[in-house]
Scaffold this active site. Structure first.
Site, PDB file in Angstrom:
ATOM      1  N   ARG A 146       3.290  -1.799   9.261  1.00 40.39           N
ATOM      2  CA  ARG A 146       3.838  -0.458   9.135  1.00 40.39           C
ATOM      3  C   ARG A 146       4.865  -0.271  10.253  1.00 40.39           C
ATOM      4  O   ARG A 146       4.835  -0.956  11.275  1.00 40.39           O
ATOM      5  CB  ARG A 146       2.749   0.602   9.272  1.00 40.39           C
ATOM      6  CG  ARG A 146       1.614   0.497   8.252  1.00 40.39           C
ATOM      7  CD  ARG A 146       0.558   1.561   8.532  1.00 40.39           C
ATOM      8  NE  ARG A 146      -0.515   1.566   7.548  1.00 40.39           N
ATOM      9  CZ  ARG A 146      -1.665   0.905   7.684  1.00 40.39           C
ATOM     10  NH1 ARG A 146      -1.890   0.178   8.784  1.00 40.39           N
ATOM     11  NH2 ARG A 146      -2.595   0.954   6.756  1.00 40.39           N
ATOM     12  N   LYS A 170      -3.732   2.281  11.897  1.00 38.29           N
ATOM     13  CA  LYS A 170      -4.156   3.673  11.773  1.00 38.29           C
ATOM     14  C   LYS A 170      -5.557   3.859  12.334  1.00 38.29           C
ATOM     15  O   LYS A 170      -6.416   2.991  12.177  1.00 38.29           O
ATOM     16  CB  LYS A 170      -4.128   4.103  10.295  1.00 38.29           C
ATOM     17  CG  LYS A 170      -2.723   4.309   9.740  1.00 38.29           C
ATOM     18  CD  LYS A 170      -2.791   4.839   8.325  1.00 38.29           C
ATOM     19  CE  LYS A 170      -1.406   5.142   7.773  1.00 38.29           C
ATOM     20  NZ  LYS A 170      -1.475   5.679   6.390  1.00 38.29           N
ATOM     21  N   HIS A 241       9.161   0.223   4.567  1.00 38.31           N
ATOM     22  CA  HIS A 241       7.977   0.158   3.714  1.00 38.31           C
ATOM     23  C   HIS A 241       8.193  -0.776   2.521  1.00 38.31           C
ATOM     24  O   HIS A 241       7.247  -1.392   2.032  1.00 38.31           O
ATOM     25  CB  HIS A 241       7.586   1.548   3.213  1.00 38.31           C
ATOM     26  CG  HIS A 241       6.321   1.541   2.406  1.00 38.31           C
ATOM     27  ND1 HIS A 241       5.076   1.366   2.975  1.00 38.31           N
ATOM     28  CD2 HIS A 241       6.106   1.647   1.068  1.00 38.31           C
ATOM     29  CE1 HIS A 241       4.152   1.371   2.041  1.00 38.31           C
ATOM     30  NE2 HIS A 241       4.748   1.541   0.864  1.00 38.31           N
ATOM     31  N   ARG A 244       7.218  -4.127   3.641  1.00 33.71           N
ATOM     32  CA  ARG A 244       5.746  -4.222   3.652  1.00 33.71           C
ATOM     33  C   ARG A 244       5.229  -4.393   2.216  1.00 33.71           C
ATOM     34  O   ARG A 244       4.322  -5.189   1.954  1.00 33.71           O
ATOM     35  CB  ARG A 244       5.178  -2.958   4.295  1.00 33.71           C
ATOM     36  CG  ARG A 244       3.644  -2.833   4.267  1.00 33.71           C
ATOM     37  CD  ARG A 244       3.239  -1.647   5.136  1.00 33.71           C
ATOM     38  NE  ARG A 244       1.925  -1.121   4.815  1.00 33.71           N
ATOM     39  CZ  ARG A 244       0.768  -1.563   5.335  1.00 33.71           C
ATOM     40  NH1 ARG A 244       0.776  -2.580   6.183  1.00 33.71           N
ATOM     41  NH2 ARG A 244      -0.378  -1.007   5.005  1.00 33.71           N
ATOM     42  N   HIS A 267      -5.635  -1.778   5.135  1.00 35.58           N
ATOM     43  CA  HIS A 267      -5.959  -0.676   4.224  1.00 35.58           C
ATOM     44  C   HIS A 267      -7.433  -0.299   4.344  1.00 35.58           C
ATOM     45  O   HIS A 267      -8.296  -1.166   4.490  1.00 35.58           O
ATOM     46  CB  HIS A 267      -5.676  -1.067   2.770  1.00 35.58           C
ATOM     47  CG  HIS A 267      -4.227  -1.072   2.434  1.00 35.58           C
ATOM     48  ND1 HIS A 267      -3.691  -1.851   1.423  1.00 35.58           N
ATOM     49  CD2 HIS A 267      -3.180  -0.390   2.957  1.00 35.58           C
ATOM     50  CE1 HIS A 267      -2.393  -1.649   1.351  1.00 35.58           C
ATOM     51  NE2 HIS A 267      -2.059  -0.770   2.269  1.00 35.58           N
ATOM     52  N   TYR A 276      -0.169  -2.464  -5.369  1.00 35.34           N
ATOM     53  CA  TYR A 276       0.832  -3.524  -5.346  1.00 35.34           C
ATOM     54  C   TYR A 276       0.640  -4.481  -6.518  1.00 35.34           C
ATOM     55  O   TYR A 276       1.605  -5.017  -7.057  1.00 35.34           O
ATOM     56  CB  TYR A 276       0.755  -4.270  -4.020  1.00 35.34           C
ATOM     57  CG  TYR A 276       1.028  -3.375  -2.834  1.00 35.34           C
ATOM     58  CD1 TYR A 276       2.327  -2.951  -2.551  1.00 35.34           C
ATOM     59  CD2 TYR A 276       0.002  -2.933  -2.015  1.00 35.34           C
ATOM     60  CE1 TYR A 276       2.585  -2.108  -1.473  1.00 35.34           C
ATOM     61  CE2 TYR A 276       0.251  -2.097  -0.936  1.00 35.34           C
ATOM     62  CZ  TYR A 276       1.543  -1.688  -0.680  1.00 35.34           C
ATOM     63  OH  TYR A 276       1.792  -0.849   0.382  1.00 35.34           O
TER      64      TYR A 276
END
Length: 298
Positions: A146, A170, A241, A244, A267, A276
């Site tokens: 990210r 995150k 992004h 990514r 994730h 994806y």
């Protein structure tokens, strides 16, 4: 209400580790609702779902997309959940709210050829800035990072002995990602030039630096990617992004296990990673319709 909003923002910053950009968006979204109910003389501690629904109708009439409205409502819902914990309100007026339907857009990844064209052009240059830009692309595409993860990388996060990069994602969650040989080669040369550049101004912890030899920000990374790929592809969106996204899509094309991709990308939910795979399936359908002889007869 402003004091309660500020408490909530501090909570999101310290407990959830949200970025400054996200915190500002949440604050503006909640205050937007405050401005709406003030016009009707309603106190924020006694609002009901009818008040919320009226606000949503106003947002629709203003022309906001459902995705943007859902984000605003989500921010407000979290705020009232926080107020319940503080005992400022007895119930969350958005508890039973259902998000507005959003039409999912298929985001098309860059092709391997498009990425190779950009990288090969940068490899032919031997300046600090060009090599730095190549490192940015290789990190986003080679590791599936990210933007925030990239700009926060430190030199000490690169481990050439173990051939891996330590990433803080995150929620302050850490993961170690294996380095491709191509990425490792670029990083070695970049760090050599970086050390030469820093001799006169001292050491910097951040891995990726701008012309002033300071840590880059997320907008800088966006400009780098958009600048190069706007000239290399006709795709509508050219953002970090998408690189990514390309990382995940190309792994799937080559048979990678989706659970492994989930871990590599950091994730929380497998459903996020499966997006994806769905995009890849959509591309396959497109190729099928364009190539199958029976489709051509039609």
């Amino acid at each position: 209400m402003e004091q309660s909003v500020q408490k909530y923002i501090v909570y999101l910053s310290k407990e959830k580790n949200y970025s400054d950009k996200t915190l500002e968006a949440y604050r503006c979204d909640i205050l937007s609702f405050r401005d709406y109910i003030v016009g009707f003389g309603v106190d924020y501690r006694v609002v009901d779902y009818d008040n919320v629904r009226g606000w949503i109708v106003c947002l629709v009439e203003e022309g906001l997309q459902n995705r943007s409205i859902n984000r605003k409502v989500s921010a407000l819902k979290g705020f009232y959940q926080f107020l319940m914990q503080l005992k400022e309100v007895g119930k969350n007026p958005l508890q039973l709210h259902r998000s507005l339907k959003v039409k999912k857009k298929l985001q098309i990844p860059f092709s391997r050829k498009e990425i190779d064209v950009v990288c090969q052009a940068l490899r032919s240059e031997h300046t600090f800035e060009k090599l730095r830009d190549l490192v940015i692309i290789e990190l986003l595409y080679g590791l599936g990072l990210r933007r925030a993860e990239l700009v926060n990388l430190k030199v000490t996060d690169i481990d050439f002995n173990l051939h891996q990069v330590r990433v803080i994602g995150k929620g302050d969650k850490r993961r170690n990602l294996p380095m491709l040989e191509s990425l490792e080669e670029v990083l070695v040369e970049y760090l050599r030039l970086r050390d030469l550049e820093l001799k006169e101004i001292g050491v910097r912890d951040a891995l990726v630096l701008n012309k002033r030899r300071n840590k880059v920000d997320e907008m800088f990374v966006y400009r780098v990617i958009n600048g190069y790929f706007s000239n290399a592809t006709s795709k509508e969106k050219n953002s970090p992004h998408v690189l990514r996204h390309s990382f995940a899509s190309h792994l799937i094309e080559n048979g990678a296990d989706i659970n492994s991709i989930k871990e590599l990308m950091g994730h929380e939910s497998l459903s996020t990673t499966q997006m994806y795979a769905q995009v890849n399936l959509a591309e396959l359908k497109k190729v099928y319709k364009a190539s199958h002889p029976r489709m051509k007869k039609k």
